[in-house]
Design a protein around this motif. Structure first.
Motif, mmCIF file in Angstrom:
data_model
loop_
_atom_site.group_PDB
_atom_site.id
_atom_site.type_symbol
_atom_site.label_atom_id
_atom_site.label_comp_id
_atom_site.label_asym_id
_atom_site.label_seq_id
_atom_site.Cartn_x
_atom_site.Cartn_y
_atom_site.Cartn_z
ATOM 1 N N LEU A 1 0.881 -1.153 -0.110
ATOM 2 C CA LEU A 1 0.144 -0.097 0.041
ATOM 3 C C LEU A 1 0.851 1.197 -0.186
ATOM 4 O O LEU A 1 0.461 2.059 -0.732
ATOM 5 C CB LEU A 1 -1.035 -0.054 1.210
ATOM 6 N N ALA A 2 1.809 1.319 0.803
ATOM 7 C CA ALA A 2 2.973 2.320 0.854
ATOM 8 C C ALA A 2 3.319 2.614 -0.277
ATOM 9 O O ALA A 2 3.601 3.810 -1.076
ATOM 10 C CB ALA A 2 3.716 2.191 1.856
ATOM 11 N N GLY A 3 3.977 1.362 -1.072
ATOM 12 C CA GLY A 3 4.646 1.295 -2.465
ATOM 13 C C GLY A 3 3.640 2.193 -3.346
ATOM 14 O O GLY A 3 3.937 3.069 -4.385
ATOM 15 N N ASP A 4 2.470 1.771 -3.409
ATOM 16 C CA ASP A 4 1.441 2.062 -4.130
ATOM 17 C C ASP A 4 1.247 3.711 -4.461
ATOM 18 O O ASP A 4 1.134 4.525 -5.236
ATOM 19 C CB ASP A 4 0.074 1.531 -3.899
ATOM 20 N N VAL A 5 1.220 4.178 -2.849
ATOM 21 C CA VAL A 5 0.834 5.458 -2.868
ATOM 22 C C VAL A 5 2.068 6.406 -3.166
ATOM 23 O O VAL A 5 2.028 7.523 -3.781
ATOM 24 C CB VAL A 5 0.449 5.731 -1.351
ATOM 25 N N PHE A 6 3.349 5.768 -2.893
ATOM 26 C CA PHE A 6 4.508 6.528 -3.264
ATOM 27 C C PHE A 6 4.643 6.514 -4.854
ATOM 28 O O PHE A 6 5.030 7.754 -5.357
ATOM 29 C CB PHE A 6 5.665 5.907 -2.628
ATOM 30 N N LEU A 7 4.573 5.609 -5.368
ATOM 31 C CA LEU A 7 4.654 5.541 -6.771
ATOM 32 C C LEU A 7 3.395 6.311 -7.790
ATOM 33 O O LEU A 7 3.317 6.570 -8.970
ATOM 34 C CB LEU A 7 4.397 4.462 -7.497
ATOM 35 N N MET A 8 2.416 6.713 -6.847
ATOM 36 C CA MET A 8 1.387 7.640 -7.395
ATOM 37 C C MET A 8 1.714 9.008 -7.803
ATOM 38 O O MET A 8 1.072 9.780 -8.579
ATOM 39 C CB MET A 8 -0.047 7.600 -6.707
ATOM 40 N N PHE A 9 2.759 9.485 -7.033
ATOM 41 C CA PHE A 9 3.231 10.943 -7.216
ATOM 42 C C PHE A 9 4.794 10.678 -7.853
ATOM 43 O O PHE A 9 5.748 10.140 -7.463
ATOM 44 C CB PHE A 9 3.400 11.394 -5.900
ATOM 45 N N GLY A 10 5.021 11.661 -8.683
ATOM 46 C CA GLY A 10 6.425 11.762 -9.136
ATOM 47 C C GLY A 10 7.534 12.291 -8.242
ATOM 48 O O GLY A 10 7.264 12.822 -7.179
ATOM 49 N N GLY A 11 8.665 11.615 -8.451
ATOM 50 C CA GLY A 11 9.778 11.936 -7.773
ATOM 51 C C GLY A 11 9.777 11.159 -6.248
ATOM 52 O O GLY A 11 10.800 11.426 -5.239
ATOM 53 N N PHE A 12 9.065 10.026 -6.156
ATOM 54 C CA PHE A 12 9.116 9.337 -5.101
ATOM 55 C C PHE A 12 9.286 7.715 -5.314
ATOM 56 O O PHE A 12 8.847 7.034 -4.853
ATOM 57 C CB PHE A 12 7.725 9.424 -4.334
ATOM 58 N N PHE A 13 10.222 7.430 -6.407
ATOM 59 C CA PHE A 13 10.363 6.141 -6.834
ATOM 60 C C PHE A 13 11.150 5.338 -5.946
ATOM 61 O O PHE A 13 10.965 4.244 -5.706
ATOM 62 C CB PHE A 13 11.066 6.224 -8.269
#
Length: 604
Positions: free
Chosen positions: A427-439
């Protein structure tokens, strides 16, 4: 206005008539509806209409090509006159009679038509139960109309009229109609057609006119002393819309594959339904049909499940209506994606009603399908809702299982915590990858999730129990990493990506080793899910670091959610089967694959 839009506009009328039939049944104390069966029938009707968006081109396209290039007589003015319209309708009904009759006399055509006969109830919802594969061969029977010069517009309209007429004859609430029964397809005549009684079998094929049956010797009057028994002789016993369409094809493919004689392999498909090569019948015997031993398929439904099914069905109906309304104006790719999404939702609803999966798992599948579709189609706001929601539902499913499952059939607390931790990391990975710059934070979150999965899969089994699987997954990981390196993997990411590739390869190896040791359906679902994780991550990395892939989001998210669903389902199913395995001095006995949980024994 397209045929799909006409069906959408007619749908409220269908449901109004169903409501009237249901009210009459209650008043007469002769209700002919069961909720699960009605949902299944209407769902199959939805599937037939949504799939027709793609198969209509086959039927109408071929018809138009024959009309344009091979028609023997062209006189559009006549066919557009009142006598022409009436003649075209009668002509269509005649062709339909032969298609319908051959649908009962040739196995491959019966494989498509059987869907309409599978319901063991007979009511107006049964009329909506239609095949999704009938257009593949059915167009052949209407070629004579094209050769006669009937314009495609006239053909399409009389086809719709013939189809809509047949709706009202699917009822037990209308009795005999005297002279009308002698000329037209009526409720009494069509009840005979749907019956599996010996005396009624394969009779009354007419769509509007029963005159054809009288002319060609296939007419049978309904006998008050012989009550109609409905369904098919090869009982479906399922609410699965995919299996409903595939059941007979699968049976024919099985017999054709196992037939020793090459001609028999072909005869299986063209002979009458039920015909089997002697060698196949000997090796795979089937009990003879006995109408007295034809149980009613009726898995129990709790009140909560009934409410869930009702709400889900209403939402799905609205989704199908919206899809059909705009399908003729939408790109093929968009239609294909929404069709797949609706199909996943229909399957999930059928599986929940049948008891194969729980309500939470059905919601998980539906949310995953919507998260994928909204991403691919660029519906960003909706994607931001469904992507995190999917993993929230997965966590809730596991937590609910830990709280409500019987003590002997649930994950132990340690397993449950590790599974929830893995899902929370995802879930955390999904949320981070939804926004640019958080790869990088996203990559770390998924790395931690996979580490949690490795610990979870270690429970009760040795580390990497199958060395061959470890070697293979590591080799695949090394090959993938080399491919990314050569394809332009940035130097700053080489270390993190190497760690990630190693961890996911180890996770897959541990899952496969676990399945080899424990056996059982649940463990193998988990192993397959781990394999889908590798595929999803490989697709994501290729698209990001090597070259953009067509429809990359579709393949990345679809495989990702398949992986998560299979792992959750496998762990919960494995908890049930492992707890039931007998324990000997040598250790837990390998549990055999269990049938889908929740199946009810059909009751008479």
């Amino acid at each position: 206005m397209s045929p799909s839009q006409i069906i959408v506009l007619a749908t409220p009328v269908f449901f109004l008539l169903i409501a009237i039939e249901l009210a009459v049944g209650y008043k007469r104390q002769r209700v002919t509806y069961r909720m699960a069966d009605a949902i299944s029938s209407i769902s199959l009707g939805m599937l037939s209409q949504t799939s027709a968006v793609f198969t209509r081109l086959l039927r109408v396209g071929i018809y138009t090509a024959v009309f344009e290039h091979v028609a023997l007589w062209r006189n559009d003015a006549f066919w557009l006159s009142v006598p022409g319209w009436l003649l075209a309708l009668v002509f269509y009904d005649f062709c339909y009679y032969w298609l319908h009759r051959m649908g009962h006399e040739s196995a491959v055509l019966w494989a498509a038509h059987a869907v309409h006969h599978q319901s063991q109830d007979y009511n107006l919802s049964t009329a909506l139960r239609q095949t999704s594969s009938g257009a593949l061969l059915g167009w052949v029977f209407y070629v004579p109309m094209a050769l006669a010069g009937v314009p495609p517009l006239v053909f399409a309209i009389v086809a719709l009229v013939d189809l809509l007429y047949q709706f009202w004859v699917h009822t037990e609430q209308v009795g005999r109609l005297g002279w009308f029964d002698r000329w037209f397809c009526s409720p009494s005549n069509h009840r005979v057609h749907h019956a599996v009684n010996d005396v009624y079998l394969d009779k009354n094929y007419g769509g509007i006119l029963v005159l054809w049956d009288r002319m060609f010797g296939t007419f049978k009057d309904e006998d008050d002393q012989e009550k109609c028994v409905y369904g098919t002789r090869g009982l479906l016993n399922s609410w699965d819309p995919l299996w409903a369409n595939a059941q007979v094809y699968a049976s024919l493919a099985h017999d054709s594959w196992h037939a020793r004689n090459w001609l028999d392999k072909l005869r299986v498909w063209i002979k009458p339904p039920g015909w089997r090569p002697a060698d196949v019948a000997e090796r795979f015997p089937k009990p003879p049909f006995d109408i007295a031993r034809m149980p009613l398929y009726h898995p129990p439904m709790s009140r909560a499940l009934q409410w869930f099914a009702g709400v889900q069905f209403a939402l799905m109906l609205a989704g199908v209506a919206a899809f059909l309304w705009q399908a003729d104006r939408s790109p093929l790719r968009h239609n294909a994606i929404w069709f797949a999404t609706l199909l996943a939702m229909q399957w999930a609803l059928g599986a929940a009603v049948q008891g194969r999966i729980g309500m939470g798992m059905a919601l998980l599948i539906e949310s995953a399908a919507l998260a994928t579709a909204t991403s691919v189609l660029g519906l960003q706001e909706w994607h931001w809702l469904f992507k995190p929601l999917t993993m929230v539902i997965a966590i809730a499913v596991v937590a609910g299982h830990l709280r409500t499952a019987a003590p002997g059939n649930r994950l132990d607390r340690t397993e449950g915590r590790w599974l929830i931790a893995a899902l929370a990391g995802s879930l955390a990975g999904d949320v981070f990858l939804m926004f640019g710059g958080f790869f990088i934070p996203g990559l770390v979150s998924f790395l931690l999730a996979h580490l949690c999965y490795i610990v979870l899969f270690r429970k009760g089994v040795p580390w990497f129990a199958r060395r061959g699987a470890l070697v293979v997954t590591l080799a695949i990981g090394v090959g993938m990493y080399a491919f990314l390196w050569l394809g332009g993997l940035p130097a700053a990411l080489r270390g993190p990506v190497a760690a990630y590739v190693l961890v996911i390869a180890l996770m897959a190896a541990q899952a496969i080793g676990r399945a080899a040791v424990l056996g059982g359906r649940g463990a193998w679902l988990v192993a397959i899910g781990a394999g889908f994780f590798m595929l999803s991550d490989a697709t994501l990395a290729t698209n990001r670091f090597v070259q953009p892939l067509p429809l990359a989001q579709l393949w990345v998210l679809a495989t990702y959610y398949i992986a998560q669903v299979l792992i959750v389902a496998g762990m919960l199913d494995g908890a049930r089967s492992q707890r039931r395995a007998p324990v000997t001095e040598e250790g837990p006995a390998a549990s055999a694959a269990l049938p889908p949980t929740g199946y009810a024994t059909p009751r008479p």
